[in-house]
Scaffold this motif. Sequence first.
Motif, PDB file in Angstrom:
ATOM      1  N   ASP A 143      42.365  23.477 -62.889  1.00 41.18           N
ATOM      2  CA  ASP A 143      41.352  23.001 -63.827  1.00 41.18           C
ATOM      3  C   ASP A 143      41.345  23.887 -65.062  1.00 41.18           C
ATOM      4  OD1 ASP A 143      40.303  20.876 -62.268  1.00 41.18           O
ATOM      5  OD2 ASP A 143      39.218  22.333 -61.034  1.00 41.18           O
ATOM      6  N   ASP A 144      40.853  23.336 -66.157  1.00 40.23           N
ATOM      7  CA  ASP A 144      40.805  24.085 -67.408  1.00 40.23           C
ATOM      8  C   ASP A 144      39.952  25.343 -67.275  1.00 40.23           C
ATOM      9  OD1 ASP A 144      41.404  24.137 -70.379  1.00 40.23           O
ATOM     10  OD2 ASP A 144      39.216  24.173 -70.434  1.00 40.23           O
ATOM     11  N   ASP A 145      38.851  25.260 -66.514  1.00 38.59           N
ATOM     12  CA  ASP A 145      37.979  26.432 -66.396  1.00 38.59           C
ATOM     13  C   ASP A 145      38.546  27.507 -65.472  1.00 38.59           C
ATOM     14  OD1 ASP A 145      37.586  25.197 -63.971  1.00 38.59           O
ATOM     15  OD2 ASP A 145      35.480  24.727 -64.309  1.00 38.59           O
ATOM     16  N   SER A 146      39.709  27.241 -64.857  1.00 31.40           N
ATOM     17  CA  SER A 146      40.389  28.267 -64.053  1.00 31.40           C
ATOM     18  C   SER A 146      41.452  29.005 -64.861  1.00 31.40           C
ATOM     19  CB  SER A 146      41.040  27.631 -62.821  1.00 31.40           C
ATOM     20  OG  SER A 146      40.065  27.068 -61.974  1.00 31.40           O
ATOM     21  N   MET A 147      41.670  28.555 -66.092  1.00 34.37           N
ATOM     22  CA  MET A 147      42.641  29.203 -66.973  1.00 34.37           C
ATOM     23  C   MET A 147      42.053  30.505 -67.515  1.00 34.37           C
ATOM     24  SD  MET A 147      45.432  27.159 -67.607  1.00 34.37           S
ATOM     25  CE  MET A 147      45.882  27.045 -69.337  1.00 34.37           C
ATOM     26  N   PRO A 148      42.889  31.402 -68.035  1.00 27.98           N
ATOM     27  CA  PRO A 148      42.353  32.562 -68.746  1.00 27.98           C
ATOM     28  C   PRO A 148      41.417  32.101 -69.857  1.00 27.98           C
ATOM     29  CG  PRO A 148      44.702  32.829 -68.379  1.00 27.98           C
ATOM     30  CD  PRO A 148      44.366  31.433 -67.942  1.00 27.98           C
ATOM     31  N   THR A 149      40.371  32.861 -70.101  1.00 27.01           N
ATOM     32  CA  THR A 149      39.345  32.454 -71.066  1.00 27.01           C
ATOM     33  C   THR A 149      39.925  32.087 -72.416  1.00 27.01           C
ATOM     34  OG1 THR A 149      37.765  33.905 -69.941  1.00 27.01           O
ATOM     35  CG2 THR A 149      37.186  33.151 -72.148  1.00 27.01           C
ATOM     36  N   CYS A 150      40.917  32.830 -72.867  1.00 32.34           N
ATOM     37  CA  CYS A 150      41.489  32.592 -74.193  1.00 32.34           C
ATOM     38  C   CYS A 150      42.223  31.258 -74.295  1.00 32.34           C
ATOM     39  CB  CYS A 150      42.434  33.728 -74.575  1.00 32.34           C
ATOM     40  SG  CYS A 150      43.892  33.864 -73.515  1.00 32.34           S
ATOM     41  N   LEU A 151      42.509  30.621 -73.143  1.00 37.13           N
ATOM     42  CA  LEU A 151      43.242  29.349 -73.147  1.00 37.13           C
ATOM     43  C   LEU A 151      42.361  28.152 -72.813  1.00 37.13           C
ATOM     44  CD1 LEU A 151      46.541  30.449 -71.338  1.00 37.13           C
ATOM     45  CD2 LEU A 151      46.082  30.332 -73.796  1.00 37.13           C
ATOM     46  N   GLN A 152      41.146  28.415 -72.404  1.00 35.29           N
ATOM     47  CA  GLN A 152      40.265  27.311 -72.046  1.00 35.29           C
ATOM     48  C   GLN A 152      39.892  26.498 -73.284  1.00 35.29           C
ATOM     49  OE1 GLN A 152      36.915  28.783 -69.767  1.00 35.29           O
ATOM     50  NE2 GLN A 152      38.246  29.864 -68.321  1.00 35.29           N
ATOM     51  N   GLY A 153      39.906  25.174 -73.136  1.00 35.54           N
ATOM     52  CA  GLY A 153      39.564  24.290 -74.242  1.00 35.54           C
ATOM     53  C   GLY A 153      40.665  24.113 -75.269  1.00 35.54           C
ATOM     54  N   LYS A 154      41.863  24.596 -74.989  1.00 33.08           N
ATOM     55  CA  LYS A 154      42.968  24.469 -75.941  1.00 33.08           C
ATOM     56  C   LYS A 154      43.733  23.156 -75.772  1.00 33.08           C
ATOM     57  CE  LYS A 154      42.215  28.492 -77.753  1.00 33.08           C
ATOM     58  NZ  LYS A 154      41.641  28.603 -79.109  1.00 33.08           N
ATOM     59  N   SER A 155      43.355  22.388 -74.774  1.00 31.41           N
ATOM     60  CA  SER A 155      43.974  21.084 -74.553  1.00 31.41           C
ATOM     61  C   SER A 155      42.880  20.051 -74.343  1.00 31.41           C
ATOM     62  CB  SER A 155      44.902  21.127 -73.327  1.00 31.41           C
ATOM     63  OG  SER A 155      45.272  19.824 -72.913  1.00 31.41           O
ATOM     64  N   ARG A 156      43.188  18.799 -74.589  1.00 31.76           N
ATOM     65  CA  ARG A 156      42.240  17.707 -74.354  1.00 31.76           C
ATOM     66  C   ARG A 156      42.167  17.348 -72.871  1.00 31.76           C
ATOM     67  NH1 ARG A 156      43.591  12.769 -78.178  1.00 31.76           N
ATOM     68  NH2 ARG A 156      41.534  12.112 -77.426  1.00 31.76           N
ATOM     69  N   GLU A 157      43.093  17.877 -72.086  1.00 36.84           N
ATOM     70  CA  GLU A 157      43.143  17.534 -70.668  1.00 36.84           C
ATOM     71  C   GLU A 157      42.209  18.416 -69.844  1.00 36.84           C
ATOM     72  OE1 GLU A 157      44.696  14.973 -69.517  1.00 36.84           O
ATOM     73  OE2 GLU A 157      45.792  14.481 -71.355  1.00 36.84           O
ATOM     74  N   LYS A 158      41.822  17.911 -68.681  1.00 35.58           N
ATOM     75  CA  LYS A 158      40.989  18.668 -67.754  1.00 35.58           C
ATOM     76  C   LYS A 158      41.820  19.605 -66.890  1.00 35.58           C
ATOM     77  CE  LYS A 158      37.742  14.782 -67.182  1.00 35.58           C
ATOM     78  NZ  LYS A 158      37.176  13.827 -66.182  1.00 35.58           N
ATOM     79  N   ARG A 159      43.120  19.347 -66.841  1.00 34.06           N
ATOM     80  CA  ARG A 159      44.011  20.103 -65.959  1.00 34.06           C
ATOM     81  C   ARG A 159      45.202  20.621 -66.749  1.00 34.06           C
ATOM     82  NH1 ARG A 159      42.674  15.196 -64.099  1.00 34.06           N
ATOM     83  NH2 ARG A 159      41.605  14.980 -62.094  1.00 34.06           N
ATOM     84  N   SER A 160      45.827  21.653 -66.191  1.00 39.18           N
ATOM     85  CA  SER A 160      47.063  22.172 -66.773  1.00 39.18           C
ATOM     86  C   SER A 160      48.070  22.430 -65.665  1.00 39.18           C
ATOM     87  CB  SER A 160      46.814  23.473 -67.542  1.00 39.18           C
ATOM     88  OG  SER A 160      46.057  23.239 -68.715  1.00 39.18           O
ATOM     89  N   ILE A 161      49.343  22.388 -66.050  1.00 37.03           N
ATOM     90  CA  ILE A 161      50.439  22.718 -65.142  1.00 37.03           C
ATOM     91  C   ILE A 161      50.797  24.186 -65.332  1.00 37.03           C
ATOM     92  CG2 ILE A 161      52.861  22.261 -64.587  1.00 37.03           C
ATOM     93  CD1 ILE A 161      52.408  19.392 -65.672  1.00 37.03           C
ATOM     94  N   VAL A 162      50.989  24.898 -64.232  1.00 37.18           N
ATOM     95  CA  VAL A 162      51.361  26.313 -64.288  1.00 37.18           C
ATOM     96  C   VAL A 162      52.696  26.496 -63.580  1.00 37.18           C
ATOM     97  CG1 VAL A 162      50.708  28.675 -63.695  1.00 37.18           C
ATOM     98  CG2 VAL A 162      48.936  27.002 -64.298  1.00 37.18           C
ATOM     99  N   VAL A 163      53.658  27.135 -64.275  1.00 37.21           N
ATOM    100  CA  VAL A 163      54.986  27.348 -63.694  1.00 37.21           C
ATOM    101  C   VAL A 163      55.475  28.759 -63.994  1.00 37.21           C
ATOM    102  CG1 VAL A 163      55.721  24.937 -63.736  1.00 37.21           C
ATOM    103  CG2 VAL A 163      56.058  26.341 -65.760  1.00 37.21           C
ATOM    104  N   LYS A 164      56.172  29.324 -63.042  1.00 41.25           N
ATOM    105  CA  LYS A 164      56.823  30.620 -63.270  1.00 41.25           C
ATOM    106  C   LYS A 164      58.232  30.363 -63.783  1.00 41.25           C
ATOM    107  CE  LYS A 164      58.201  34.956 -61.086  1.00 41.25           C
ATOM    108  NZ  LYS A 164      58.322  35.712 -59.813  1.00 41.25           N
ATOM    109  N   VAL A 165      58.613  31.079 -64.854  1.00 41.67           N
ATOM    110  CA  VAL A 165      59.946  30.917 -65.433  1.00 41.67           C
ATOM    111  C   VAL A 165      60.557  32.287 -65.692  1.00 41.67           C
ATOM    112  CG1 VAL A 165      59.433  28.680 -66.488  1.00 41.67           C
ATOM    113  CG2 VAL A 165      59.005  30.797 -67.789  1.00 41.67           C
TER     114      VAL A 165
END
Length: 371
Positions: A223-245
């Motif tokens: 969920d967006d509110d589980s992202m680091p604070t500096c990244l919250q609200g940076k997308s219109r989506e409620k969710r984000s994909i997280v991947v290790k690269v």
Amino acid sequence: MEQYIHNRFDKDEWIPRGAEVDAIVERALAYAVAFLNDVWECDTLAFWASVDSNDVYCWMQEDAPALAESVRKKNLKQKFHRRLTERLYLWGQAETMVRKMPPLDMQSILAQSDEKSRIEVVKKYIDEKAYVDTDRWQFGQGDEDEDDYADDWDDSDEDDGYEDFAIETIASEALRIVVGRQKTKSSQTANSTPPFIETTDTCAVIDEARNSLTSATTFYMIDDDSMPTCLQGKSREKRSIVVKVSDHWLDNPSRLSAFEELEHRFVRVTGNVAPLSVFAVGTSAVWFDAQKAMDVFRLLRHEIPVLYVGSVKSVFVVYSYSHFADLGRLWSKTMNADLCSREVTLQQFATRFPDGSVVAPALKRNVVDLT
């Protein structure tokens, strides 16, 4: 927009108790139209042709669960889908018409000074140069309990009542597309949002991605509110994909932000097994197992937000995404493709970095949904 939809369609007073079933269907249709207008785009000229009413109902379950439950309990899903399909058919005809419309005819529409005049020019174009189908009976007839959108016009004093409505609907949507495409062409100003955001801030899922032994083959949904604070609200989506690269990508973040369109490929894996169907997002940093990723992409509506995690820092990229047009295009290409001709290997798409390192795409075959 989503808050508006939630407030308007999820309050109890919007769910009729003991009212006519048509009232529920009309409210569900109003939800669908409101949200489709929110995600509408005219760049692909394939929006209405690609809309999946099942996805719209899934979004209704998420945004307006009480309304969706009323549709389900009253066994009205089929009727809702049929009503929505009728609207989609009319709007889709507008899309097709604009796709075939000569530039000179578009210019003559845009040359008019007001919307009313423009609509009249579009109607004249329909009358003289375009074929549109206004058959009011094609969405159901005969059975007593079968929904027929044209019933709304049975009491009309004029036989062509539905035809007038259909022409008006098609003309209005065609004008919206023509004007929208003109604005897209004329607006070349740079987007104020940066192509990527770098951060050393962390959160639970970033720590998990860095330390877990399975993260090499796993991607996460948060969920967006589980992202680091500096990244919250940076997308219109409620969710984000997280991947290790690989850190090579984090050291060259501009490469991560390069993006043309969502791609589908068949990857040859080791052993005598069938090639794996994958989606490629962005550059060749990550490929997702298509079967697992499809459930994720069906939930995303406006954008594909991806948080790339390295050993020290992370890079957040928001890719453009037209839900229906992109998924429709991928489905069409998959169905019409010769499997063997599209089979590739990871090494074919390996990226060479300035230090000479060559990194193949990270293949993510598993998903952990933390939403």
